[in-house]
Write a protein that holds these residues in place. Structure first.
Motif, short mmCIF file in Angstrom:
data_model
loop_
_atom_site.label_atom_id
_atom_site.label_comp_id
_atom_site.label_asym_id
_atom_site.label_seq_id
_atom_site.Cartn_x
_atom_site.Cartn_y
_atom_site.Cartn_z
N UNK A 77 1.27 4.35 7.90
CA UNK A 77 0.48 3.83 6.79
C UNK A 77 1.00 2.48 6.32
N UNK A 78 2.30 2.26 6.41
CA UNK A 78 2.87 0.96 6.02
C UNK A 78 2.44 -0.15 6.98
N UNK A 94 -12.33 -4.14 6.72
CA UNK A 94 -12.05 -3.68 5.37
C UNK A 94 -12.61 -4.61 4.29
N UNK A 95 -13.29 -5.67 4.72
CA UNK A 95 -13.85 -6.64 3.76
C UNK A 95 -12.78 -7.16 2.81
N UNK A 96 -11.62 -7.47 3.39
CA UNK A 96 -10.47 -8.03 2.68
C UNK A 96 -9.81 -7.05 1.70
N UNK A 97 -10.16 -5.78 1.77
CA UNK A 97 -9.47 -4.78 0.95
C UNK A 97 -8.10 -4.47 1.55
N UNK A 98 -7.12 -4.24 0.71
CA UNK A 98 -5.76 -3.93 1.18
C UNK A 98 -5.27 -2.69 0.43
N UNK A 99 -5.60 -1.49 0.93
CA UNK A 99 -5.12 -0.26 0.28
C UNK A 99 -3.61 -0.13 0.38
N UNK A 100 -3.01 0.48 -0.63
CA UNK A 100 -1.59 0.75 -0.62
C UNK A 100 -1.27 1.81 0.44
#
Length: 204
Positions: A77-78, A94-100
């Motif tokens: 995940x990292x 991801x359309x520039x999304x950056x999930x943790x």
């Protein structure tokens, strides 16, 4: 005249601006992932998410990220979190999304049944487009032998019975593995006993 290939100046402003979509080829796998997930009726699934005062990531976006990591052998995940920043394919997907990384890990941890249903949908999609024949094939390199007696071969009824047993005992197996992973890996471990599931014996 330089004999080497030189890159462009990083501070140079391009004359013709290009969109993010133009940076991804039309036959890139991320476009297929995007279309496949968007074609699923996720309302019929039971993806869970936590409401902690801020909007949550849509399950479709996290599912696209999970499938991309699965196809590219990236389970961490990292690492997926980092790729969302520097990988152009994932930036587009991801359309520039950056999930943790915790969000990514929890999505995979809390939705195993729905993720399994998604992968079954990929098989149905392959059948629809005749990419696979749909013939029943089952094999395990640890049990195949040079003879085909009734005791060691597998037919549709035996495969269905084995699948039922594994499905019934999957929660117990999962709990067993998680418990053993927390223990000393060098300690001798035994496999859990399966629950008895009634299946009719067949010799065909």
């Amino acid at each position: 005249m330089s004999k080497f290939i030189n890159g462009i100046d990083r501070s140079q402003i391009p004359l013709f601006a290009s969109s993010m979509d133009q940076a991804i080829a039309q036959d890139n796998q991320v476009r297929l992932i995007d279309l496949f997930v968007d074609s699923l009726k996720l309302a019929g699934f039971d993806f869970s998410f936590v409401e902690n005062g801020r909007p949550a990531y849509h399950p479709a976006d996290l599912l696209k990220l999970f499938i991309y990591g699965y196809l590219n052998r990236t389970r961490s995940s990292r690492v997926l979190e980092k790729e969302c920043v520097c990988n152009m394919e994932l930036i587009w997907l991801m359309k520039s999304l950056v999930p943790d990384h915790n969000t990514i890990a929890n999505f995979r941890k809390h939705n195993p049944k729905d993720i399994a249903r998604v992968f079954r949908a990929t098989v149905n999609l392959a059948l629809h487009f005749e990419l696979i024949g749909g013939s029943l094939v089952a094999g395990d390199s640890t049990i195949l032998r040079a003879q085909n007696s009734k005791k060691i071969n597998f037919n549709p009824a035996k495969i269905q019975c084995t699948s039922l047993i594994l499905t019934t005992n999957l929660p117990n197996i999962t709990r067993f593995l998680l418990k053993k992973m927390a223990m000393n890996p060098l300690k001798k471990r035994l496999l859990p006993k399966f629950e008895n599931t009634s299946c009719k014996k067949t010799n065909t």
